[in-house]
Enzyme design. Structure first.
Site, short mmCIF file in Angstrom:
data_model
loop_
_atom_site.label_atom_id
_atom_site.label_comp_id
_atom_site.label_asym_id
_atom_site.label_seq_id
_atom_site.Cartn_x
_atom_site.Cartn_y
_atom_site.Cartn_z
CE LYS A 1 -2.33 2.75 3.45
NZ LYS A 1 -1.30 3.35 4.29
CG ASN A 2 2.22 2.89 3.54
OD1 ASN A 2 1.08 3.30 3.27
ND2 ASN A 2 2.60 2.63 4.77
CB CYS B 1 -4.77 11.80 10.99
SG CYS B 1 -3.34 10.82 11.40
NE ARG C 1 -6.73 5.03 4.63
CZ ARG C 1 -5.81 5.06 5.60
NH1 ARG C 1 -6.15 5.00 6.85
NH2 ARG C 1 -4.54 5.19 5.31
NE ARG D 1 0.26 10.98 9.34
CZ ARG D 1 -0.09 9.86 8.70
NH1 ARG D 1 -1.29 9.36 8.86
NH2 ARG D 1 0.76 9.26 7.91
N PRO D 2 2.88 16.69 11.17
CG PRO D 2 4.86 17.09 12.35
CD PRO D 2 3.61 16.25 12.37
CB ILE D 3 3.94 18.27 5.83
CG1 ILE D 3 3.15 19.57 5.71
CG2 ILE D 3 3.00 17.10 5.90
CD1 ILE D 3 2.59 19.76 4.30
CG ASP D 4 8.46 20.11 10.13
OD1 ASP D 4 7.63 19.20 10.31
OD2 ASP D 4 9.60 20.08 10.61
CD GLN D 5 12.25 18.22 8.73
OE1 GLN D 5 13.34 18.21 8.14
NE2 GLN D 5 11.96 19.12 9.66
NE ARG E 1 -1.81 12.35 7.40
CZ ARG E 1 -1.67 13.62 7.71
NH1 ARG E 1 -2.69 14.30 8.17
NH2 ARG E 1 -0.52 14.23 7.57
CB ILE F 1 6.62 6.51 14.65
CG1 ILE F 1 7.77 5.49 14.57
CG2 ILE F 1 6.46 7.29 13.34
CD1 ILE F 1 9.12 6.02 14.17
CG ASP G 1 2.63 1.50 9.56
OD1 ASP G 1 2.25 2.35 10.39
OD2 ASP G 1 3.00 1.79 8.41
N1 EPU Z 1 7.43 14.25 10.87
C1 EPU Z 1 7.76 15.54 11.16
N2 EPU Z 1 7.83 16.43 10.10
C2 EPU Z 1 7.58 16.06 8.81
C3 EPU Z 1 7.24 14.73 8.54
C4 EPU Z 1 7.16 13.83 9.60
O1 EPU Z 1 8.00 15.92 12.29
O2 EPU Z 1 7.65 16.92 7.93
C5 EPU Z 1 7.38 13.26 11.99
C6 EPU Z 1 6.00 12.65 12.18
O3 EPU Z 1 5.21 13.43 13.02
C7 EPU Z 1 6.34 11.28 12.78
C8 EPU Z 1 7.66 10.93 12.13
O4 EPU Z 1 8.20 12.14 11.63
O5 EPU Z 1 6.55 11.42 14.15
C9 EPU Z 1 7.59 9.92 10.99
O6 EPU Z 1 6.62 10.33 10.04
P1 EPU Z 1 6.72 9.93 8.51
O7 EPU Z 1 6.81 11.18 7.71
O8 EPU Z 1 7.78 8.90 8.32
O9 EPU Z 1 5.31 9.26 8.25
P2 EPU Z 1 4.41 9.38 6.97
O10 EPU Z 1 5.25 9.44 5.75
O11 EPU Z 1 3.38 10.44 7.14
C10 EPU Z 1 4.31 6.81 6.50
C11 EPU Z 1 3.24 5.79 6.33
C12 EPU Z 1 2.61 5.47 7.68
C13 EPU Z 1 3.70 4.99 8.63
C14 EPU Z 1 4.83 6.03 8.72
C15 EPU Z 1 6.01 5.57 9.56
C16 EPU Z 1 2.46 6.26 4.09
C17 EPU Z 1 1.37 6.76 3.22
N3 EPU Z 1 2.23 6.30 5.41
O12 EPU Z 1 3.66 7.99 7.00
O13 EPU Z 1 1.71 4.42 7.45
O14 EPU Z 1 3.17 4.79 9.93
O15 EPU Z 1 5.32 6.33 7.39
O16 EPU Z 1 6.56 4.39 9.04
O17 EPU Z 1 3.49 5.79 3.63
C18 EPU Z 1 -0.14 3.02 7.83
O18 EPU Z 1 0.17 2.45 6.79
O19 EPU Z 1 -1.00 2.59 8.63
C19 EPU Z 1 0.54 4.29 8.16
C20 EPU Z 1 0.09 5.14 9.05
#
Ligand code: EPU
Length: 420
Positions: free
Chosen positions: A22-23, A117, A398, A122-126, A93, A328, A306
């Site tokens: 999925k991811n 969520c 999903r 779920r910040p996206i600052d990076q 998301r 996480i 996960d």
């Molecule tokens: N984070 C930040 N800033 C950012 C991005 C992330 O602080 O700009 C933090 C998050 O808050 C979190 C950590 O970094 O604490 C890791 O987040 P990451 O960005 O790796 O997660 P994601 O890309 O939003 C994906 C998977 C999730 C999975 C996580 C961790 C997808 C679509 N989603 O999310 O999958 O839990 O990586 O492995 O790939 C699931 O499949 O059930 C699911 C939630």
């Protein structure tokens, strides 16, 4: 409203075939927007997140043909980045990948702000920091994120946190940029390698995916005209591994990459389960009651967040006191409230949960708070005494393809029922 009704206490036995990840799929489908051509993708999981992403791409002007149940052809020669359906992206998301892909191809992207969520903030600052480093301006206002650039130029980006989404988005934005981009402290999850392999197959030049330094040498165009097969789903495979032990069963899991399952294999063996990895399949079987463990979720190759809720079910019936530290997500223990309704003895506070192992679980009506919580509750229903009802199936659909059918083939007594 639909619910799953599970009559428990059945050991799972037999073979299960794992679907595409999925991811990886929810990143590869938007990544096709970078291609000025046609490509074919195989081993596509037929799940609602994937179907929704295909609809979003069609709104943008892409032509998508389902050749079989698991193969699509995507024609992204003509796309209009201004046609993103903002209502849909607000609820979805993984729509943040539209930012990197459309910015890379069209130098303009706009999606709805993702917000928090069920797993917490779920910040996206990076993600934003990477786009800005490449030369884009990013505006977050009125519930929308808009990224635009005259041109994108290769650069160095150091990720302050290890992030799957930000690493993939930085790759997407850098593929067609001028010069070389170096992404440092990158995430190493198997789906990151898969997205890079997909883009390289279509004509990109990305090196180092799977390590913490990724180099993207910008190319002028991705022509596509190639076929790519999505990697098997590590989390789906891990879910069945845990279900095999929790149900006192014996399952052979086919179409998986055993290397991606090393952290879960090690933990299952540590607590007394049996795993025999062999090429692209593994056998997982129960021989004695499992015992306590301490787990901390970490980015790959650590124990995946996960699989944390599914493992929580197994620890809730393992002998002794177990501890899980979720590093996480800030809010991934909501499933413990539901498990306690089924007789578990779990105390969750903040990012830590303590599991006092009980002998067994008893059936109850329970609610899935998110996708993996839903998978955990299915495992709980299969091992519980009595008839468990699980609600909020939209979360489960999903990310798991034909989940009840796969469990039914293994002997589970599980039905999807429409409730008036
Ligand atoms: N984070 C930040 N800033 C950012 C991005 C992330 O602080 O700009 C933090 C998050 O808050 C979190 C950590 O970094 O604490 C890791 O987040 P990451 O960005 O790796 O997660 P994601 O890309 O939003 C994906 C998977 C999730 C999975 C996580 C961790 C997808 C679509 N989603 O999310 O999958 O839990 O990586 O492995 O790939 C699931 O499949 O059930 C699911 C939630």
């Amino acid at each position: 409203m639909e619910k799953l009704v599970i009559t428990g206490k059945t050991p799972l036995k037999g073979e299960v075939v794992i679907s595409g990840a999925k991811n990886a799929a929810v990143a590869i489908i938007p990544a096709t927007l970078l291609i000025n051509g046609v490509c074919r993708i195989e081993n596509v999981p037929n799940i609602s997140d994937v179907r929704l992403y295909c609809e979003i791409l069609e709104e943008l002007g892409a032509k998508i043909t389902w050749e079989t149940e698991h193969e699509i052809t995507v024609d992204t020669r003509k796309i209009d980045p201004h046609k993103v359906p903002l209502d849909t992206t607000r609820k979805f998301r993984a729509s943040y990948y539209l930012l990197g892909a459309l910015l890379g191809r069209c130098k303009f992207a706009q999606v709805s702000s993702p917000g928090g969520c069920n797993l917490g903030a779920r910040p996206i600052d990076q993600h934003i920091k990477s786009f800005e480093a490449l030369g884009a301006t990013v505006d977050v206002s009125n519930g929308k994120i808009t990224a635009k650039a005259k041109k994108l130029k290769g650069t160095s980006v150091y990720m302050d946190v290890v992030s799957v989404g930000a690493t993939i988005n930085a790759i997407l934005a850098a593929v067609l940029a001028e010069g070389t981009t170096i992404i440092d402290n990158a995430a190493k999850e198997p789906h990151i390698v898969d997205v890079a392999n997909f883009l390289n197959t279509m004509g990109a030049d990305i090196r180092g995916a799977g390590t913490d330094i990724i180099k993207v040498h910008g190319v002028k165009e991705l022509k596509g005209d190639a076929t790519y097969s999505i990697v098997p789903d590590q989390i789906e495979a891990g879910t069945f591994m845990i279900a095999a032990i929790a149900s006192k069963g014996d399952i052979t899991i086919k179409n998986c990459i055993t290397k991606h399952l090393e952290s879960i294999t090690a933990k299952i063996v540590e607590i007394g389960g049996n795993v025999d990895a062999n090429g692209d399949h593994l056998r997982v079987w129960y021989s004695k009651r499992t015992h306590k463990a301490t787990i901390k979720t970490l980015p790959y190759p650590g124990f995946p967040t996960d699989l944390q809720p599914q493992m929580g079910v197994l620890l809730s019936i393992s002998e002794g006191t177990s501890i899980i530290n979720e590093s996480i997500w800030e809010s991934r223990f909501q499933y413990t409230v539901e498990l306690n309704k089924m007789g578990a003895n779990i105390t969750a506070q903040g990012k830590t949960a303590v599991f006092e192992g009980v002998k067994g679980l008893t059936a109850a009506p329970v609610y899935a708070s998110d996708l993996r919580a839903g998978a955990a509750l299915i495992i709980a229903g299969i091992i519980a005494n009595g008839k468990t009802e699980i609600y909020n199936l939209n979360h489960i659909d999903r990310g798991y393809e034909n989940i009840e059918e796969k469990f039914r083939k293994l002997g589970a007594k599980i039905e999807r029922v429409v409730e008036e």
